[in-house]
Design a protein around this motif. Structure first.
Motif, PDB file in Angstrom:
ATOM      1  N   LEU A 153     -39.147  -7.206   6.025  1.00  0.00           N
ATOM      2  CA  LEU A 153     -38.802  -5.812   6.301  1.00  0.00           C
ATOM      3  C   LEU A 153     -37.298  -5.618   6.354  1.00  0.00           C
ATOM      4  CD1 LEU A 153     -41.436  -4.562   8.911  1.00  0.00           C
ATOM      5  CD2 LEU A 153     -41.262  -3.995   6.487  1.00  0.00           C
ATOM      6  N   ALA A 154     -36.586  -6.567   6.924  1.00  0.00           N
ATOM      7  CA  ALA A 154     -35.123  -6.480   6.965  1.00  0.00           C
ATOM      8  C   ALA A 154     -34.543  -6.494   5.551  1.00  0.00           C
ATOM      9  CB  ALA A 154     -34.542  -7.613   7.795  1.00  0.00           C
ATOM     10  N   GLU A 155     -35.108  -7.309   4.687  1.00  0.00           N
ATOM     11  CA  GLU A 155     -34.649  -7.357   3.289  1.00  0.00           C
ATOM     12  C   GLU A 155     -34.910  -6.028   2.581  1.00  0.00           C
ATOM     13  OE1 GLU A 155     -32.968  -9.863   1.500  1.00  0.00           O
ATOM     14  OE2 GLU A 155     -32.679 -10.517   3.560  1.00  0.00           O
ATOM     15  N   ARG A 156     -35.912  -5.316   3.039  1.00  0.00           N
ATOM     16  CA  ARG A 156     -36.225  -3.997   2.469  1.00  0.00           C
ATOM     17  C   ARG A 156     -35.440  -2.875   3.135  1.00  0.00           C
ATOM     18  NH1 ARG A 156     -42.702  -4.927   2.383  1.00  0.00           N
ATOM     19  NH2 ARG A 156     -42.803  -6.055   0.418  1.00  0.00           N
ATOM     20  N   GLY A 157     -34.596  -3.222   4.119  1.00  0.00           N
ATOM     21  CA  GLY A 157     -33.746  -2.217   4.749  1.00  0.00           C
ATOM     22  C   GLY A 157     -34.164  -1.789   6.142  1.00  0.00           C
ATOM     23  N   ASP A 158     -35.158  -2.451   6.742  1.00  0.00           N
ATOM     24  CA  ASP A 158     -35.620  -2.108   8.090  1.00  0.00           C
ATOM     25  C   ASP A 158     -35.428  -3.323   9.007  1.00  0.00           C
ATOM     26  OD1 ASP A 158     -36.910  -1.348  10.408  1.00  0.00           O
ATOM     27  OD2 ASP A 158     -38.840  -0.921   9.451  1.00  0.00           O
ATOM     28  N   PRO A 159     -34.227  -3.456   9.631  1.00  0.00           N
ATOM     29  CA  PRO A 159     -33.917  -4.657  10.415  1.00  0.00           C
ATOM     30  C   PRO A 159     -34.366  -4.632  11.874  1.00  0.00           C
ATOM     31  CG  PRO A 159     -32.002  -3.259  10.317  1.00  0.00           C
ATOM     32  CD  PRO A 159     -33.078  -2.576   9.493  1.00  0.00           C
ATOM     33  N   ARG A 160     -35.064  -3.602  12.336  1.00  0.00           N
ATOM     34  CA  ARG A 160     -35.339  -3.464  13.774  1.00  0.00           C
ATOM     35  C   ARG A 160     -36.162  -4.621  14.348  1.00  0.00           C
ATOM     36  NH1 ARG A 160     -40.416   0.252  13.759  1.00  0.00           N
ATOM     37  NH2 ARG A 160     -40.723   0.157  11.516  1.00  0.00           N
ATOM     38  N   PHE A 161     -37.097  -5.173  13.601  1.00  0.00           N
ATOM     39  CA  PHE A 161     -37.876  -6.309  14.108  1.00  0.00           C
ATOM     40  C   PHE A 161     -37.072  -7.602  13.996  1.00  0.00           C
ATOM     41  CE2 PHE A 161     -41.323  -3.421  12.507  1.00  0.00           C
ATOM     42  CZ  PHE A 161     -41.798  -3.061  13.759  1.00  0.00           C
ATOM     43  N   TRP A 162     -36.446  -7.790  12.853  1.00  0.00           N
ATOM     44  CA  TRP A 162     -35.673  -8.999  12.600  1.00  0.00           C
ATOM     45  C   TRP A 162     -34.526  -9.152  13.599  1.00  0.00           C
ATOM     46  CZ3 TRP A 162     -35.755 -13.605  10.904  1.00  0.00           C
ATOM     47  CH2 TRP A 162     -34.594 -14.287  10.588  1.00  0.00           C
ATOM     48  N   SER A 163     -33.923  -8.058  13.993  1.00  0.00           N
ATOM     49  CA  SER A 163     -32.774  -8.119  14.904  1.00  0.00           C
ATOM     50  C   SER A 163     -33.132  -8.777  16.240  1.00  0.00           C
ATOM     51  CB  SER A 163     -32.193  -6.724  15.133  1.00  0.00           C
ATOM     52  OG  SER A 163     -33.127  -5.908  15.819  1.00  0.00           O
ATOM     53  N   GLN A 164     -34.398  -8.761  16.610  1.00  0.00           N
ATOM     54  CA  GLN A 164     -34.828  -9.389  17.864  1.00  0.00           C
ATOM     55  C   GLN A 164     -35.075 -10.893  17.723  1.00  0.00           C
ATOM     56  OE1 GLN A 164     -37.767  -7.080  20.179  1.00  0.00           O
ATOM     57  NE2 GLN A 164     -37.619  -5.582  18.508  1.00  0.00           N
ATOM     58  N   LEU A 165     -35.104 -11.381  16.484  1.00  0.00           N
ATOM     59  CA  LEU A 165     -35.435 -12.787  16.233  1.00  0.00           C
ATOM     60  C   LEU A 165     -34.310 -13.587  15.588  1.00  0.00           C
ATOM     61  CD1 LEU A 165     -38.964 -12.212  14.686  1.00  0.00           C
ATOM     62  CD2 LEU A 165     -38.459 -12.891  17.035  1.00  0.00           C
ATOM     63  N   GLU A 166     -33.385 -12.910  14.950  1.00  0.00           N
ATOM     64  CA  GLU A 166     -32.433 -13.603  14.079  1.00  0.00           C
ATOM     65  C   GLU A 166     -31.521 -14.589  14.791  1.00  0.00           C
ATOM     66  OE1 GLU A 166     -29.449 -11.176  12.085  1.00  0.00           O
ATOM     67  OE2 GLU A 166     -29.743  -9.643  13.613  1.00  0.00           O
ATOM     68  N   ALA A 167     -31.289 -14.433  16.084  1.00  0.00           N
ATOM     69  CA  ALA A 167     -30.366 -15.326  16.798  1.00  0.00           C
ATOM     70  C   ALA A 167     -30.810 -16.782  16.724  1.00  0.00           C
ATOM     71  CB  ALA A 167     -30.222 -14.894  18.249  1.00  0.00           C
ATOM     72  N   GLY A 168     -32.100 -17.030  16.737  1.00  0.00           N
ATOM     73  CA  GLY A 168     -32.593 -18.408  16.723  1.00  0.00           C
ATOM     74  C   GLY A 168     -32.924 -18.941  15.345  1.00  0.00           C
ATOM     75  N   MET A 169     -32.662 -18.148  14.318  1.00  0.00           N
ATOM     76  CA  MET A 169     -33.076 -18.539  12.971  1.00  0.00           C
ATOM     77  C   MET A 169     -31.869 -18.821  12.075  1.00  0.00           C
ATOM     78  SD  MET A 169     -36.273 -18.355  13.558  1.00  0.00           S
ATOM     79  CE  MET A 169     -36.918 -18.715  11.957  1.00  0.00           C
ATOM     80  N   LEU A 170     -31.909 -19.951  11.420  1.00  0.00           N
ATOM     81  CA  LEU A 170     -30.903 -20.319  10.429  1.00  0.00           C
ATOM     82  C   LEU A 170     -31.419 -19.837   9.080  1.00  0.00           C
ATOM     83  CD1 LEU A 170     -28.400 -21.982   9.501  1.00  0.00           C
ATOM     84  CD2 LEU A 170     -29.951 -23.937   9.331  1.00  0.00           C
ATOM     85  N   VAL A 171     -30.624 -19.038   8.380  1.00  0.00           N
ATOM     86  CA  VAL A 171     -31.042 -18.513   7.074  1.00  0.00           C
ATOM     87  C   VAL A 171     -30.163 -19.146   5.997  1.00  0.00           C
ATOM     88  CG1 VAL A 171     -31.325 -16.454   5.638  1.00  0.00           C
ATOM     89  CG2 VAL A 171     -31.774 -16.330   8.102  1.00  0.00           C
ATOM     90  N   ARG A 172     -30.813 -19.751   5.034  1.00  0.00           N
ATOM     91  CA  ARG A 172     -30.125 -20.369   3.896  1.00  0.00           C
ATOM     92  C   ARG A 172     -30.583 -19.678   2.617  1.00  0.00           C
ATOM     93  NH1 ARG A 172     -26.535 -22.971   6.491  1.00  0.00           N
ATOM     94  NH2 ARG A 172     -26.944 -25.057   7.253  1.00  0.00           N
ATOM     95  N   GLU A 173     -29.623 -19.282   1.794  1.00  0.00           N
ATOM     96  CA  GLU A 173     -29.973 -18.699   0.492  1.00  0.00           C
ATOM     97  C   GLU A 173     -30.027 -19.799  -0.547  1.00  0.00           C
ATOM     98  OE1 GLU A 173     -28.260 -15.140  -1.001  1.00  0.00           O
ATOM     99  OE2 GLU A 173     -28.092 -14.278   1.005  1.00  0.00           O
ATOM    100  N   GLN A 174     -30.988 -19.657  -1.446  1.00  0.00           N
ATOM    101  CA  GLN A 174     -31.196 -20.651  -2.504  1.00  0.00           C
ATOM    102  C   GLN A 174     -31.504 -19.891  -3.796  1.00  0.00           C
ATOM    103  OE1 GLN A 174     -31.245 -24.101  -2.590  1.00  0.00           O
ATOM    104  NE2 GLN A 174     -31.831 -24.018  -4.723  1.00  0.00           N
ATOM    105  N   GLU A 175     -30.716 -20.123  -4.820  1.00  0.00           N
ATOM    106  CA  GLU A 175     -30.999 -19.545  -6.134  1.00  0.00           C
ATOM    107  C   GLU A 175     -32.235 -20.240  -6.701  1.00  0.00           C
ATOM    108  OE1 GLU A 175     -31.030 -17.202  -9.280  1.00  0.00           O
ATOM    109  OE2 GLU A 175     -29.547 -16.951  -7.696  1.00  0.00           O
ATOM    110  N   ILE A 176     -33.217 -19.477  -7.156  1.00  0.00           N
ATOM    111  CA  ILE A 176     -34.484 -20.079  -7.598  1.00  0.00           C
ATOM    112  C   ILE A 176     -34.801 -19.839  -9.065  1.00  0.00           C
ATOM    113  CG2 ILE A 176     -35.546 -20.167  -5.327  1.00  0.00           C
ATOM    114  CD1 ILE A 176     -36.919 -17.528  -5.937  1.00  0.00           C
ATOM    115  N   GLN A 177     -33.888 -19.294  -9.823  1.00  0.00           N
ATOM    116  CA  GLN A 177     -34.185 -19.055 -11.246  1.00  0.00           C
ATOM    117  C   GLN A 177     -34.317 -20.322 -12.014  1.00  0.00           C
ATOM    118  OE1 GLN A 177     -31.169 -16.291 -12.560  1.00  0.00           O
ATOM    119  NE2 GLN A 177     -32.569 -14.608 -12.263  1.00  0.00           N
TER     120      GLN A 177
END
Length: 189
Positions: free
Chosen positions: A165-189
């Motif tokens: 949902l945050a990726e779609r532009g609605d961060p209200r749920f993610w904002s309560q969880l993101e502090a404990g989460m490490l996010v890594r981007e990976q190119e997958i093409q």
């Protein structure tokens, strides 16, 4: 001494943004039964499991508040450049990145949400290939389970759903969880 963690893994996609997401929640052995009890306590009458996709907005708010109260930690691999016709390739790329990352976080057991025997078999073939290339930590023990039987698989489902949902532009749920989460981007093409 640092106790080993178990990682519980689920995935999601945002086809409109060409993103494949794989979420792992890390659970210490002494937390597991407490987390399971808390999650089972969120089930509605006749509900067999929690599943983000099946919940309405009010219910999602309740789930996020409960999960945030557990203060989960974990890793999300955000695979970018998803070709909708090559979802299994995206899964393999994200899984490879995730398994390497889990090795740096004192994880020993990794439990994936079961899909079906053919797709789980593809995952197992990938694991054999990664082990052969020494492209994953050798101590990791991987398995697959039905989310009805293992409530801890509901955690990455909920967290992945919030991130989608945050990726779609609605961060209200993610904002309560993101502090404990490490996010890594990976190119997958």
């Amino acid at each position: 001494m640092i106790l080993p963690f178990s990682a519980y893994v689920d995935e999601s996609m945002v086809l409109a943004r060409s993103v494949y997401l794989m979420a792992a929640v890390l659970v210490a052995p002494h937390q597991a039964d407490h987390y399971r009890a808390e999650l089972r306590g969120l089930l509605l009458h006749r509900q067999l499991r929690l599943h983000w996709h099946d919940e309405n907005d009010k219910r999602r708010t309740q789930l996020i508040e409960a999960v945030a109260g557990l203060q989960p930690t974990g890793i999300i691999i955000l695979g970018t450049g998803l070709d909708p016709k090559r979802q299994e390739r995206a899964r393999r790329k994200c899984m490879e990145c995730l398994l390497w990352e889990l090795g740096d976080h004192h994880v020993v057991d990794v439990l994936f949400e079961r899909r079906d025997s053919l797709l789980d078999g593809r995952d197992r073939k990938l694991i054999v290939a990664l082990q052969g290339r020494h492209a994953m930590p050798p101590r990791l023990r991987l398995s697959w389970s039905d989310p009805v039987l293992e409530p801890l698989l509901w955690l990455p489902d909920i967290i992945a759903g919030a991130k989608v949902l945050a990726e779609r532009g609605d961060p209200r749920f993610w904002s309560q969880l993101e502090a404990g989460m490490l996010v890594r981007e990976q190119e997958i093409q």
